[in-house]
Scaffold this active site. Structure first.
Site, PDB file in Angstrom:
ATOM      1  N   ASP B  93      15.933  13.414  -7.844  1.00 35.11           N
ATOM      2  CA  ASP B  93      17.293  12.877  -7.759  1.00 35.11           C
ATOM      3  C   ASP B  93      17.417  12.158  -6.419  1.00 35.11           C
ATOM      4  OD1 ASP B  93      17.497  14.858  -5.876  1.00 35.11           O
ATOM      5  OD2 ASP B  93      18.959  16.059  -6.968  1.00 35.11           O
ATOM      6  N   GLY B  95      19.668  12.728  -3.980  1.00 38.62           N
ATOM      7  CA  GLY B  95      20.258  13.483  -2.892  1.00 38.62           C
ATOM      8  C   GLY B  95      21.773  13.377  -2.857  1.00 38.62           C
ATOM      9  N   GLY B 216      28.104  12.921 -13.120  1.00 34.87           N
ATOM     10  CA  GLY B 216      29.506  13.300 -13.011  1.00 34.87           C
ATOM     11  C   GLY B 216      30.050  14.096 -14.179  1.00 34.87           C
ATOM     12  N   ASP B 266      18.343  18.047 -17.385  1.00 33.63           N
ATOM     13  CA  ASP B 266      17.841  19.003 -16.395  1.00 33.63           C
ATOM     14  C   ASP B 266      18.969  19.974 -16.122  1.00 33.63           C
ATOM     15  OD1 ASP B 266      19.421  17.076 -14.530  1.00 33.63           O
ATOM     16  OD2 ASP B 266      18.968  18.797 -13.263  1.00 33.63           O
ATOM     17  N   CYS B 304      10.432  35.443 -30.275  1.00 38.39           N
ATOM     18  CA  CYS B 304       9.871  34.630 -29.192  1.00 38.39           C
ATOM     19  C   CYS B 304       8.390  34.950 -28.984  1.00 38.39           C
ATOM     20  CB  CYS B 304      10.661  34.887 -27.908  1.00 38.39           C
ATOM     21  SG  CYS B 304      10.013  34.016 -26.474  1.00 38.39           S
ATOM     22  N   CYS B 306       6.667  34.072 -26.147  1.00 42.45           N
ATOM     23  CA  CYS B 306       6.287  33.890 -24.743  1.00 42.45           C
ATOM     24  C   CYS B 306       5.517  35.102 -24.225  1.00 42.45           C
ATOM     25  CB  CYS B 306       7.520  33.617 -23.880  1.00 42.45           C
ATOM     26  SG  CYS B 306       8.453  35.081 -23.395  1.00 42.45           S
ATOM     27  N   CYS B 309       7.788  38.255 -23.849  1.00 38.66           N
ATOM     28  CA  CYS B 309       8.139  38.921 -25.113  1.00 38.66           C
ATOM     29  C   CYS B 309       6.903  39.488 -25.811  1.00 38.66           C
ATOM     30  CB  CYS B 309       8.879  37.959 -26.030  1.00 38.66           C
ATOM     31  SG  CYS B 309      10.568  37.636 -25.454  1.00 38.66           S
ATOM     32  N   HIS B 335      10.380  33.567 -19.618  1.00 38.71           N
ATOM     33  CA  HIS B 335      11.022  33.636 -20.934  1.00 38.71           C
ATOM     34  C   HIS B 335      12.069  32.537 -21.108  1.00 38.71           C
ATOM     35  CE1 HIS B 335      12.984  35.039 -24.544  1.00 38.71           C
ATOM     36  NE2 HIS B 335      14.116  34.830 -23.897  1.00 38.71           N
TER      37      HIS B 335
END
Lengths: 372, 372
Positions: B93, B95, B216, B266, B304, B306, B309, B335
């Site tokens: 980004d 800043g 914004g 994000d 899940c 992962c 899990c 996770h």
């Protein structure tokens, strides 16, 4: 008996031994270093990390697990192995040492120890029988007798009485033991007094244990004194049982005490120091927060093959440390444990090749010991 | 130009798009969620972890890296990619947002923003040119224009002036840009005012950018209002450029805004919530510290796959959390990121199969949204 210790070799230039401990969760090559997983986790590490580092066995603390989350809960969830997802061997201590070092208020009687929890101030009473029962619920492969670790320095009278109490408690632990799939180790106490140490060995061997630990060292005594006590105690212990030096120590301590015939070690040093930014390397200790590493593109230890050294610069690790990033603690822990476990692997190799004393000389030549 | 956006498909029941962003560090499949690595690390995760989770791109914050360890140091150490050991795409980004949200003292002029560091109180002056220079030193694949994110609510006059400033700054960013291997995205501001948003789009498109972000939003407005603004702004943006909705959001936000034609997201939510014990699951949020999980042997989400899990119970994760263990934050982060990245993968699959609206319905049917 599922537990067995096999002596595979010995170094002729020292008392160093090569061995194999067989447990229900696999074999452990000795001399071995056991990473400490106090609260059912080796701090910052997953079981997969520990396996990738080659950890053969880890240690967990009965005192902490008894207080939180409780041994009965852990038993219900598959014992420590199932609870924390670690299918290799585990050793639990008896809680004795922590009761003495963590507890504000504690009162020792012949029966056991009354103490206050460091978490909520609640009162508890730990006896040899309770310590064994708790460790049976936790389900480690190796469990320890409940002992008193006397303060240093102590008077001869205190040490004598304390050692005799430890002997009586050891007997009670053996009597209390019910599980056949766990090995029980006795703990030698007696402070820095040779006669008391040797009497303690004698008493413990009379009772008979699967292995023997040397307790009450690294409590403030000098290094030469520690090595002296460890040396004559190890020598007095039966050769056909593993010898475990509790809570020790620095890389130098490991090298020295292997030479004295010790087979097993545990210490929070590699993990704790990692979290405060002190890293072990082949050339000594490195304090990663120091300004000199701010723009240093080199890995922590150019000779190290760990994930941290293979992928990150000192500058990056310093940045993570100063930024308070958790990854700093994790990458540092990974490196320090790699260092310790790799050191033990090289020690075993040297004993196998019967050149441990050459290895030891090389180790010191490389190492420029720096204060940190 | 190394940077390219290819539109691979579109869902006919919504405005959802499937795309591919080509960058010097590899391709990014869109719609994409970018884990946030504020201080050159996605908190608790290694680059290897992120790869195993399938992260295609991560975001890092210029404000933080400019202040510590400094963009020049990072440039010297191989740019952000080399510094943090991440060889896939990165977006930084500008800043701007952090200057407004972190800084105690800040003064906006036409030229730029004067602000005080949250670390040491030192004064700094950030301009569009400086923001670009810093991002060129950091070396991300996608860099962002320096903008003003107006507070919510703001008056029409404030929003208008702020949007016009953002437009002028965007032009200056484009003029200041020297590196050919980085894409520059413009940021649409204008608060919750449709006319201002559309004028901002027009102005930015006139200048011409490699992609467009919607800034914004998620600043305190209601969800329906956010979706409304995101919807008409996305629709007004050119179809042949990626659209990035900044700092958003919940799993529901991702599903809704993909349907509105957004390609990139994000948010700190999966990583930050992980560290405070809130876990995302196919059936809603789960607060791992709750007493009900104390002896629960089930994984966080039985659906899940992962590492967390697959290997650990809710009871163990709750224990780690209450014991203050770092592994709790790490396993929770793993996770939550898996959940977010898997959600995006399933979203892309649904768009590819042209049944995104069915996917969306299923998603809500499964989800019993719980407050946490």
């Amino acid at each position: 008996m599922i537990f067995r210790f096999e002596l595979l070799g010995a170094d002729t230039g020292s008392k160093a031994r090569l061995g194999l401990i067989k447990t229900p969760h696999g074999d452990i090559e000795t001399p071995v270093f056991m990473p400490v997983g106090t609260q059912a986790t080796v701090k910052t590490m997953t079981p997969d990390d520990l396996k990738s580092l080659g950890a053969g066995i880890i240690l967990s603390n009965t005192y902490h697990l008894y207080l939180r989350p409780g041994h009965e809960l852990i038993q219900k969830l598959g014992g420590l192995h199932g609870f924390m997802g670690w299918d290799r061997p585990i050793l639990t201590d008896s809680g004795g040492y922590q009761v003495f070092s963590h507890s504000e208020l504690r009162k020792i009687t012949k029966e056991g120890v009354k103490f206050q929890s460091h978490l909520d101030g609640s009162y508890h009473f730990l006896t040899p029988e309770a310590a064994v029962n708790i460790q049976e619920a936790l389900g480690a492969d190796i469990i320890m007798c409940f002992d008193e670790c006397a303060p240093y320095p102590s008077t001869y009278d205190y040490l004598k009485e304390s050692m005799e109490l430890t002997l009586r408690w050891a007997k009670r632990c053996k009597d209390a033991k019910k599980r056949e799939d766990q090995a029980l180790f006795g703990i030698v106490q007696g402070g820095m007094d040779r006669d008391l140490r040797l009497k303690c060995v004698e008493g413990l061997v009379d009772t008979g244990f699967d292995g023997y630990a040397i307790g009450g060292l690294s409590v403030g005594e000098t290094k030469p004194l520690m090595y002296e006590v460890a040396g004559y105690t190890a020598e007095a212990l039966p050769g056909d049982r593993p010898r475990y030096l509790m809570g020790v120590g620095t890389p130098e301590d490991l090298v020295e005490c292997v030479a004295l015939g010790v087979d097993m070690f545990d210490c929070v040093m590699p993990t704790r120091n990692a979290r405060t930014g002190t890293l072990f390397t082949s050339f000594g200790k490195l304090t990663i927060k120091n300004a000199q590493y701010a723009d240093d593109p080199a890995p922590v230890d150019p000779e190290c093959g760990c994930y941290t050294c293979s992928n990150f610069s000192r500058a990056y690790l310093r940045h993570l440390y100063h930024a308070g990033e958790i990854l700093a603690m994790r990458l540092n822990t990974l490196h320090n444990l790699h260092y310790y476990l790799d050191l033990m692997k090289n020690i075993r190799k040297a004993i196998k090749e019967n050149n441990f004393m050459d290895f030891r000389e090389d180790f010191y030549n490389k190492m420029e010991v720096k204060k940190c």
